[in-house]
Design an enzyme around this catalytic site. Structure first.
Site, PDB file in Angstrom:
ATOM      1  CG  HIS A 263      -8.712   6.993  11.729  1.00 29.28           C
ATOM      2  ND1 HIS A 263      -8.773   7.546  12.795  1.00 29.28           N
ATOM      3  CD2 HIS A 263      -9.662   7.778  11.173  1.00 29.28           C
ATOM      4  CE1 HIS A 263      -9.414   8.717  12.946  1.00 29.28           C
ATOM      5  NE2 HIS A 263     -10.212   8.726  11.810  1.00 29.28           N
ATOM      6  CD  GLU A 321     -13.427  10.397   4.104  1.00 32.32           C
ATOM      7  OE1 GLU A 321     -14.590   9.908   3.703  1.00 32.32           O
ATOM      8  OE2 GLU A 321     -12.857  11.324   4.530  1.00 32.32           O
TER       9      GLU A 321
HETATM   10  N1  COA Z   1      -1.346   3.844   2.887  1.00 35.34           N
HETATM   11  C1  COA Z   1      -0.054   3.616   3.006  1.00 35.34           C
HETATM   12  N2  COA Z   1       0.838   3.856   4.273  1.00 35.34           N
HETATM   13  C2  COA Z   1       0.111   4.698   5.049  1.00 35.34           C
HETATM   14  C3  COA Z   1      -1.153   4.909   4.883  1.00 35.34           C
HETATM   15  C4  COA Z   1      -1.930   4.343   3.878  1.00 35.34           C
HETATM   16  N3  COA Z   1      -3.240   4.995   3.746  1.00 35.34           N
HETATM   17  N4  COA Z   1      -1.739   5.745   6.112  1.00 35.34           N
HETATM   18  C5  COA Z   1      -0.532   5.725   6.926  1.00 35.34           C
HETATM   19  N5  COA Z   1       0.627   4.940   6.166  1.00 35.34           N
HETATM   20  C6  COA Z   1       1.924   4.920   6.858  1.00 35.34           C
HETATM   21  C7  COA Z   1       2.696   6.264   6.677  1.00 35.34           C
HETATM   22  O1  COA Z   1       3.087   6.145   5.497  1.00 35.34           O
HETATM   23  C8  COA Z   1       3.485   6.167   7.737  1.00 35.34           C
HETATM   24  O2  COA Z   1       4.523   5.275   7.553  1.00 35.34           O
HETATM   25  P1  COA Z   1       6.257   5.783   7.835  1.00 35.34           P
HETATM   26  O3  COA Z   1       6.318   5.901   9.260  1.00 35.34           O
HETATM   27  O4  COA Z   1       6.909   4.678   7.034  1.00 35.34           O
HETATM   28  O5  COA Z   1       6.313   6.949   7.268  1.00 35.34           O
HETATM   29  C9  COA Z   1       2.735   5.452   8.812  1.00 35.34           C
HETATM   30  O6  COA Z   1       1.840   4.666   8.172  1.00 35.34           O
HETATM   31  C10 COA Z   1       2.021   6.275   9.795  1.00 35.34           C
HETATM   32  O7  COA Z   1       1.374   7.095   9.282  1.00 35.34           O
HETATM   33  P2  COA Z   1       1.245   8.789   9.664  1.00 35.34           P
HETATM   34  O8  COA Z   1       0.975   9.568   8.648  1.00 35.34           O
HETATM   35  O9  COA Z   1       1.719   8.844  11.013  1.00 35.34           O
HETATM   36  O10 COA Z   1      -0.218   8.508  10.152  1.00 35.34           O
HETATM   37  P3  COA Z   1      -1.111   9.752  10.743  1.00 35.34           P
HETATM   38  O11 COA Z   1      -1.991   9.328  11.854  1.00 35.34           O
HETATM   39  O12 COA Z   1      -0.649  11.016  10.687  1.00 35.34           O
HETATM   40  O13 COA Z   1      -2.112   9.627   9.287  1.00 35.34           O
HETATM   41  C11 COA Z   1      -3.990   9.173   8.001  1.00 35.34           C
HETATM   42  C12 COA Z   1      -3.451   9.297   9.263  1.00 35.34           C
HETATM   43  C13 COA Z   1      -5.447   9.130   7.876  1.00 35.34           C
HETATM   44  C14 COA Z   1      -3.595  10.814   7.387  1.00 35.34           C
HETATM   45  C15 COA Z   1      -3.159   8.281   7.184  1.00 35.34           C
HETATM   46  O14 COA Z   1      -3.576   7.163   7.420  1.00 35.34           O
HETATM   47  C16 COA Z   1      -3.573   8.414   5.529  1.00 35.34           C
HETATM   48  O15 COA Z   1      -2.872   9.189   4.980  1.00 35.34           O
HETATM   49  N6  COA Z   1      -4.805   7.791   5.072  1.00 35.34           N
HETATM   50  C17 COA Z   1      -4.960   8.067   3.629  1.00 35.34           C
HETATM   51  C18 COA Z   1      -5.869   9.004   3.582  1.00 35.34           C
HETATM   52  C19 COA Z   1      -7.224   8.837   3.970  1.00 35.34           C
HETATM   53  O16 COA Z   1      -7.996   7.720   3.586  1.00 35.34           O
HETATM   54  N7  COA Z   1      -7.865   9.834   4.755  1.00 35.34           N
HETATM   55  C20 COA Z   1      -9.127   9.689   5.303  1.00 35.34           C
HETATM   56  C21 COA Z   1      -8.857   9.766   6.774  1.00 35.34           C
HETATM   57  S1  COA Z   1     -10.451   9.279   7.582  1.00 35.34           S
END
Ligand code: COA
Length: 373
Positions: A263, A321
């Protein structure tokens, strides 16, 4: 130091000295009375009420009214029922959008055509658009399932009528309670991407329908509201707890994210996950759920430990989710309908934010740093 300085883009300044805030992480763009998301404590407050306390105890219309007016009251029930009837009358049964494969594409098209009465007050517009989203999402599901459209029953609660319009038959009390719990849980959540999108549109002085259509577009994406369908695909693909770790490892090795985990704001488990788990347990006790909860919990435990091994510096735990998928599946909704059902709840929050943004009366217009030739 501004929170935007704390991320990976520290020190990236434009010519005038502005910091590059990648993903706008930590940037505060508005003051709001609508909801507070505490990412460290794992707490969600909806206009003064803890979400833990009201989800499962109060209906969707009570909490929608709370967001729109500040009062936790069932007063929205009658106007919402009447507005569902008016929204249904506006539906064109021949509309191609009712046959779109994607429920969010259908919703985007159908809501774009919604007509809100000239001169309607802020509250009337919120009621009308909340009704439109429920009716359009339900009608799309009904057509997809090959059933005849079911007209709204204004005497029913919003959640009961949604389930009835989707299925064509009356839901049980336990099912209505579970959908109410879900809709309240997702009704609002700080400056999430779809709310921000709606507020940006409202800030230009554009109309409410345009703002809600923007919210729908943002919610569709898998990083936001599009995750629960893929979460259910994951649960199906894993099949049994013993296979969870190997399956998750292969996903990560292929460079894919684990849906339903991580998140932007929470550094602990998303508190809404526990609220929804309690709803699924209630459905199981009522004999409604399909027994996917145990498998989902096993996958969550494996995913959490695997992600912690890979990223010990970045807590990646279950988000809303993850258990949305299990709860909406237990209610018999098709996975393609999960994100449209999210919109049925979140539209009430979007409308409240749109109204709040209008009062703030300031154009949202950030800056960019030119790196081109
Ligand atoms: N699975 C694997 N790795 C994940 C991850 C996941 N669900 N969520 C984050 N990471 C990793 C990223 O790859 C990133 O790694 P890196 O720095 O080596 O590239 C790191 O954690 C930080 O991620 P980041 O994209 O900066 O986090 P964010 O704050 O932008 O993203 C979400 C938040 C929710 C978009 C992200 O956690 C995600 O894509 N989750 C899966 C989709 C999901 O469940 N969405 C519903 C949200 S309520």
């Amino acid at each position: 130091m501004h929170p935007a300085y704390l991320g990976q883009e520290v020190g990236a300044m434009d010519a005038k000295g502005g910091a590059l805030a990648s993903g706008l992480e930590g940037v505060v763009v508005a003051e709001t009375v609508l909801s507070k998301v505490d990412g460290e404590a794992g707490e969600l407050v909806l206009r003064g009420c803890s979400a833990d306390a009201i989800a499962g105890a109060r209906s969707f219309e009570e909490v929608a009214w709370l967001l729109w007016t500040g009062e936790l009251s069932a007063e929205a029930r009658a106007p919402l029922g009447e507005a569902r009837v008016r929204a249904f009358e506006q539906l064109d049964l021949e509309d191609r959008a009712l046959r779109f494969d994607s429920g969010m594409d259908a919703l985007r098209a159908l809501i774009a055509r919604a007509v809100v009465a000239d001169g309607a007050s802020e509250l009337e517009r919120a009621v009308a658009l909340t009704a439109h989203v429920a009716v359009a999402a339900s009608a799309w599901q009904r057509v997809r399932a090959g059933g005849a459209l079911v007209a709204p029953d204004p005497a029913l609660s919003h959640a009961a009528d949604v389930l009835r319009m989707v299925r064509g038959s009356a839901p049980s009390e336990a099912e209505v309670r579970a959908l109410d719990r879900y809709l309240v849980t997702v009704i609002d959540h700080g400056m999430n991407a779809s709310t921000f999108a709606a507020r940006v549109v409202a800030s230009t002085g554009s109309d409410d329908v345009s703002a809600i259509v923007a919210g729908i577009g943002a919610l569709k994406g898998p990083l936001h509201g599009g995750a629960p369908g893929p979460v259910l695909d994951m649960i199906d693909a894993v099949g049994e707890p013993a296979r969870a770790r190997a399956w998750l490892e292969s996903e990560l090795a292929a460079g894919r994210r684990i849906m339903g985990m991580g998140h932007r704001v929470y550094r602990v488990r998303d508190p809404r996950a526990a609220v929804l788990e309690a709803g699924i347990e209630e459905l199981e006790r009522a004999g409604v759920a399909k027994g996917r909860l145990a498998l989902a919990r096993a996958i969550e435990t494996s995913a959490e430990s695997l992600l912690a091994e890979r990223r010990p510096d970045r807590p990646l735990r279950a988000n809303v989710e993850f258990y949305t998928a299990v709860l909406l599946d237990a209610l018999g909704l098709d996975r393609a309908a999960f994100t449209p059902t999210f919109a049925i709840g979140r539209v009430a929050g979007w409308c409240a934010h749109v109204a709040e943004q209008r009062r703030a009366a300031r154009l949202i217009r950030p800056a960019s740093r030119y790196v081109g030739p």
